[in-house]
Design a protein around this motif. Structure first.
Motif, short mmCIF file in Angstrom:
data_model
loop_
_atom_site.label_atom_id
_atom_site.label_comp_id
_atom_site.label_asym_id
_atom_site.label_seq_id
_atom_site.Cartn_x
_atom_site.Cartn_y
_atom_site.Cartn_z
N MET A 1 -1.25 -7.87 4.12
CA MET A 1 0.15 -7.68 4.62
C MET A 1 0.29 -6.50 4.64
SD MET A 1 1.67 -10.83 2.13
CE MET A 1 0.76 -10.02 0.71
N SER A 2 1.65 -6.04 4.97
CA SER A 2 2.16 -4.51 4.84
C SER A 2 1.89 -4.04 3.54
CB SER A 2 3.55 -4.64 5.30
OG SER A 2 4.38 -4.90 4.48
N ASP A 3 1.70 -2.62 3.47
CA ASP A 3 1.40 -2.23 2.24
C ASP A 3 2.53 -2.27 1.16
OD1 ASP A 3 -1.20 -1.20 3.20
OD2 ASP A 3 -0.30 0.77 3.66
N ARG A 4 3.73 -2.20 1.84
CA ARG A 4 4.97 -2.29 0.97
C ARG A 4 4.97 -3.79 0.45
NH1 ARG A 4 10.28 0.57 1.40
NH2 ARG A 4 11.81 -0.90 0.45
N THR A 5 4.74 -4.97 1.24
CA THR A 5 4.74 -6.21 0.69
C THR A 5 3.69 -6.34 -0.53
OG1 THR A 5 5.78 -6.92 2.70
CG2 THR A 5 4.70 -8.58 1.19
#
Length: 129
Positions: free
Chosen positions: A105-109
């Protein structure tokens, strides 16, 4: 990349810096060298997080914004949020529940989810003592 390792009695969530493709390639080479079977299948993985963890709302917002096709977050009762991820299941092909689930997933998620899982584990170990 997130990696969930499932064993007979529990699971462990890790956030890895390798790309999904690099990690799977390394795993394939490793199992070939060991002469073991490897099965890779599209799959889902689910686990619960307490709703009262700080950061749950940020995770919900980030998941809606960037990763809605990979992650589903559903309040399953007044105390828990069910997290369902789409990705790949790697195992030896047997019917055992042991194996590894990987997704990207996105790094932030991934960061939010990993931190929340760690916080939930810390709360669970304090409560069991």
């Amino acid at each position: 990349m997130l990696k969930l390792t499932y064993t007979e009695n529990s699971f462990y969530l890790e956030c890895l810096t390798l790309s999904l493709e690099e990690w799977v390639a390394q795993r394939v080479i490793f199992t070939l060298r060991l002469g073991q079977n490897l099965s890779v299948q599209p799959s889902t993985a689910s686990f619960l997080l307490p709703l009262d963890l700080p950061g749950i709302e940020a995770l919900k917002a980030e998941a809606r914004r960037a990763d809605s096709e990979i992650i589903d977050l559903v309040t399953c009762d007044p105390e828990y949020l069910e997290v369902t991820l789409r990705g790949s299941w790697l195992s030896d092909g047997s019917e055992d529940a042991d194996g590894v689930f990987v997704t990207h997933m996105s790094d932030r998620t991934e960061f939010f989810l990993h931190k929340l899982w760690q916080a939930a584990q810390a709360c669970a170990s304090v409560m069991s003592e």
